[in-house]
Design a protein around this motif. Structure first.
Motif, PDB file in Angstrom:
ATOM      1  N   ALA A 295      26.471  27.265  40.146  1.00  0.00           N
ATOM      2  CA  ALA A 295      26.156  28.654  39.787  1.00  0.00           C
ATOM      3  C   ALA A 295      26.770  29.660  40.755  1.00  0.00           C
ATOM      4  CB  ALA A 295      24.640  28.848  39.741  1.00  0.00           C
ATOM      5  N   ARG A 296      27.232  29.184  41.917  1.00  0.00           N
ATOM      6  CA  ARG A 296      27.704  30.119  42.948  1.00  0.00           C
ATOM      7  C   ARG A 296      29.158  29.928  43.360  1.00  0.00           C
ATOM      8  NH1 ARG A 296      22.474  28.807  44.063  1.00  0.00           N
ATOM      9  NH2 ARG A 296      23.101  26.985  45.261  1.00  0.00           N
ATOM     10  N   VAL A 297      29.823  28.946  42.798  1.00  0.00           N
ATOM     11  CA  VAL A 297      31.235  28.690  43.124  1.00  0.00           C
ATOM     12  C   VAL A 297      32.057  28.810  41.848  1.00  0.00           C
ATOM     13  CG1 VAL A 297      32.891  27.038  44.067  1.00  0.00           C
ATOM     14  CG2 VAL A 297      30.567  27.136  45.002  1.00  0.00           C
ATOM     15  N   ASN A 298      33.127  29.593  41.904  1.00  0.00           N
ATOM     16  CA  ASN A 298      33.999  29.777  40.748  1.00  0.00           C
ATOM     17  C   ASN A 298      35.010  28.635  40.686  1.00  0.00           C
ATOM     18  OD1 ASN A 298      35.171  31.041  38.506  1.00  0.00           O
ATOM     19  ND2 ASN A 298      36.641  32.135  39.788  1.00  0.00           N
ATOM     20  N   ILE A 299      35.002  27.876  39.589  1.00  0.00           N
ATOM     21  CA  ILE A 299      35.906  26.735  39.429  1.00  0.00           C
ATOM     22  C   ILE A 299      36.883  27.034  38.305  1.00  0.00           C
ATOM     23  CG2 ILE A 299      36.108  24.269  38.925  1.00  0.00           C
ATOM     24  CD1 ILE A 299      32.774  25.485  40.092  1.00  0.00           C
ATOM     25  N   THR A 300      38.173  26.936  38.596  1.00  0.00           N
ATOM     26  CA  THR A 300      39.221  27.258  37.619  1.00  0.00           C
ATOM     27  C   THR A 300      40.176  26.084  37.471  1.00  0.00           C
ATOM     28  OG1 THR A 300      39.110  29.574  38.322  1.00  0.00           O
ATOM     29  CG2 THR A 300      41.006  28.920  37.003  1.00  0.00           C
ATOM     30  N   TYR A 301      40.529  25.771  36.229  1.00  0.00           N
ATOM     31  CA  TYR A 301      41.493  24.706  35.943  1.00  0.00           C
ATOM     32  C   TYR A 301      42.835  25.341  35.581  1.00  0.00           C
ATOM     33  CZ  TYR A 301      37.733  21.310  36.087  1.00  0.00           C
ATOM     34  OH  TYR A 301      36.701  20.524  36.523  1.00  0.00           O
ATOM     35  N   LEU A 302      43.916  24.809  36.162  1.00  0.00           N
ATOM     36  CA  LEU A 302      45.229  25.418  35.951  1.00  0.00           C
ATOM     37  C   LEU A 302      46.336  24.431  36.289  1.00  0.00           C
ATOM     38  CD1 LEU A 302      45.523  25.706  39.147  1.00  0.00           C
ATOM     39  CD2 LEU A 302      44.862  28.069  38.841  1.00  0.00           C
ATOM     40  N   ASP A 303      47.572  24.884  36.089  1.00  0.00           N
ATOM     41  CA  ASP A 303      48.728  24.107  36.510  1.00  0.00           C
ATOM     42  C   ASP A 303      48.834  24.294  38.026  1.00  0.00           C
ATOM     43  OD1 ASP A 303      51.345  23.378  37.317  1.00  0.00           O
ATOM     44  OD2 ASP A 303      52.100  23.660  35.288  1.00  0.00           O
ATOM     45  N   LEU A 304      48.382  23.298  38.773  1.00  0.00           N
ATOM     46  CA  LEU A 304      48.276  23.435  40.224  1.00  0.00           C
ATOM     47  C   LEU A 304      49.635  23.627  40.878  1.00  0.00           C
ATOM     48  CD1 LEU A 304      46.254  23.517  42.526  1.00  0.00           C
ATOM     49  CD2 LEU A 304      46.450  21.028  42.723  1.00  0.00           C
ATOM     50  N   ASP A 305      50.659  22.968  40.352  1.00  0.00           N
ATOM     51  CA  ASP A 305      52.012  23.110  40.901  1.00  0.00           C
ATOM     52  C   ASP A 305      52.476  24.569  40.815  1.00  0.00           C
ATOM     53  OD1 ASP A 305      54.580  22.518  41.860  1.00  0.00           O
ATOM     54  OD2 ASP A 305      55.323  22.095  39.844  1.00  0.00           O
ATOM     55  N   SER A 306      52.310  25.177  39.654  1.00  0.00           N
ATOM     56  CA  SER A 306      52.721  26.572  39.464  1.00  0.00           C
ATOM     57  C   SER A 306      51.902  27.514  40.330  1.00  0.00           C
ATOM     58  CB  SER A 306      52.571  26.972  37.987  1.00  0.00           C
ATOM     59  OG  SER A 306      53.433  26.216  37.174  1.00  0.00           O
ATOM     60  N   TYR A 307      50.606  27.238  40.415  1.00  0.00           N
ATOM     61  CA  TYR A 307      49.730  28.096  41.213  1.00  0.00           C
ATOM     62  C   TYR A 307      50.151  28.102  42.680  1.00  0.00           C
ATOM     63  CZ  TYR A 307      45.569  29.706  43.690  1.00  0.00           C
ATOM     64  OH  TYR A 307      44.724  30.374  44.540  1.00  0.00           O
ATOM     65  N   LEU A 308      50.424  26.918  43.221  1.00  0.00           N
ATOM     66  CA  LEU A 308      50.810  26.819  44.631  1.00  0.00           C
ATOM     67  C   LEU A 308      52.213  27.368  44.858  1.00  0.00           C
ATOM     68  CD1 LEU A 308      49.355  23.300  45.533  1.00  0.00           C
ATOM     69  CD2 LEU A 308      48.371  25.541  46.038  1.00  0.00           C
ATOM     70  N   THR A 309      53.074  27.231  43.866  1.00  0.00           N
ATOM     71  CA  THR A 309      54.433  27.786  43.975  1.00  0.00           C
ATOM     72  C   THR A 309      54.380  29.297  44.152  1.00  0.00           C
ATOM     73  OG1 THR A 309      55.391  26.016  42.631  1.00  0.00           O
ATOM     74  CG2 THR A 309      56.651  28.058  42.796  1.00  0.00           C
ATOM     75  N   ASP A 310      53.446  29.931  43.443  1.00  0.00           N
ATOM     76  CA  ASP A 310      53.329  31.392  43.489  1.00  0.00           C
ATOM     77  C   ASP A 310      52.413  31.896  44.609  1.00  0.00           C
ATOM     78  OD1 ASP A 310      54.961  31.480  41.275  1.00  0.00           O
ATOM     79  OD2 ASP A 310      53.297  31.552  39.844  1.00  0.00           O
ATOM     80  N   ALA A 311      51.787  30.961  45.318  1.00  0.00           N
ATOM     81  CA  ALA A 311      50.828  31.361  46.357  1.00  0.00           C
ATOM     82  C   ALA A 311      51.519  32.124  47.484  1.00  0.00           C
ATOM     83  CB  ALA A 311      50.134  30.122  46.921  1.00  0.00           C
ATOM     84  N   LYS A 312      50.891  33.177  47.899  1.00  0.00           N
ATOM     85  CA  LYS A 312      51.454  33.999  48.993  1.00  0.00           C
ATOM     86  C   LYS A 312      50.621  33.818  50.259  1.00  0.00           C
ATOM     87  CE  LYS A 312      53.431  37.495  45.907  1.00  0.00           C
ATOM     88  NZ  LYS A 312      53.204  36.721  44.665  1.00  0.00           N
TER      89      LYS A 312
END
Length: 242
Positions: free
Chosen positions: A149-166
């Motif tokens: 109830a207190r942690v936001n959990i998101t499912y995604l393409d992890l490779d793309s997410y980390l590629t765009d991480a700043k």
């Protein structure tokens, strides 16, 4: 009483495809259900064997027998309550502070414990690869003990997410830098890998700093730590450095 259709619906929610189809999941046990009732999760219906949760509308709850509860429980030993909730829409990712990223975590108990640990250490965001076990799996929900109830959990393409991480991306590896001797920041992404295979090669390429929890045993023959145990140590060190 619980109708045949209700039993069929609730028991089907053990499987991900039916949770997705109906946009429903269920939780069991007084503590977990109370935590969810106090959150933004929308209650569909509550099944109880005794008059508890008196603040819940009578139209939203049904008193059932112990034998009826056994028909719908996912536990080996049925509790005294089970609640069906609506699966909410995924929230926008908050790309600030510390974020935990999970690369193909498969064990429901591990994911549930990781969510609980993130709640404990004040980590509000977890991003999961699409292969990671579903957060609304009954075993995951149970293991979170309400922290879902207190942690936001998101499912995604992890490779793309980390590629765009700043931001810096940390990964746990046996040959990484000793975490106890590393200057750790107050923000960044901490990646944890699959229970059997660790962080995948494609995700490893996105890691900017490898860290390790050193072994102190005389023989140093232990191959690895349980992933939930590892994140507990890692988060403790990150928070100690704050």
């Amino acid at each position: 009483m619980v109708s045949k259709n209700q039993i069929k619906l609730i028991t089907s929610l053990v499987q991900k495809k039916y949770r997705k189809q109906h946009q429903l999941f269920f939780a069991e046990g007084t503590k977990v259900i109370q935590e969810l009732l106090q959150s933004n999760f929308e209650l569909e219906h509550l099944y109880i064997t005794k008059p508890i949760f008196t603040d819940v509308s009578e139209s939203k709850k049904t008193i059932v027998s112990d034998s009826d509860l056994k028909k719908i429980t996912a536990l080996t030993t049925a509790n005294d309550c089970l609640a069906v909730f609506r699966i909410p829409n995924e929230k926008q990712i908050e790309n600030n502070g510390l974020i935990v990223a999970l690369d193909d975590i498969r064990d429901p108990g591990n994911l549930g414990t990781i969510i609980r640990l993130c709640d404990w250490f004040g980590i509000s965001q977890i991003v999961c690869s699409e292969q990671t076990v579903d957060v609304y799996n009954p075993k995951v929900v149970q293991a979170t003990m309400g922290s879902i109830a207190r942690v936001n959990i998101t499912y995604l393409d992890l490779d793309s997410y980390l590629t765009d991480a700043k931001t810096e991306v940390f990964g746990t590896f046996m040959d990484g830098e000793n975490i106890y001797k590393t200057q750790l920041p107050t923000s960044g992404i901490i990646v944890l890998g699959n229970e059997a295979n660790g962080i995948s090669k494609i995700i490893e390429e996105k890691v900017t700093q490898k860290i390790a929890i050193p072994r102190f045993g005389n023989l140093q023959l232990t191959e690895s730590l349980n992933v939930a145990t590892a994140i507990a140590i890692v988060l403790s060190e990150f928070k100690r450095s704050c």
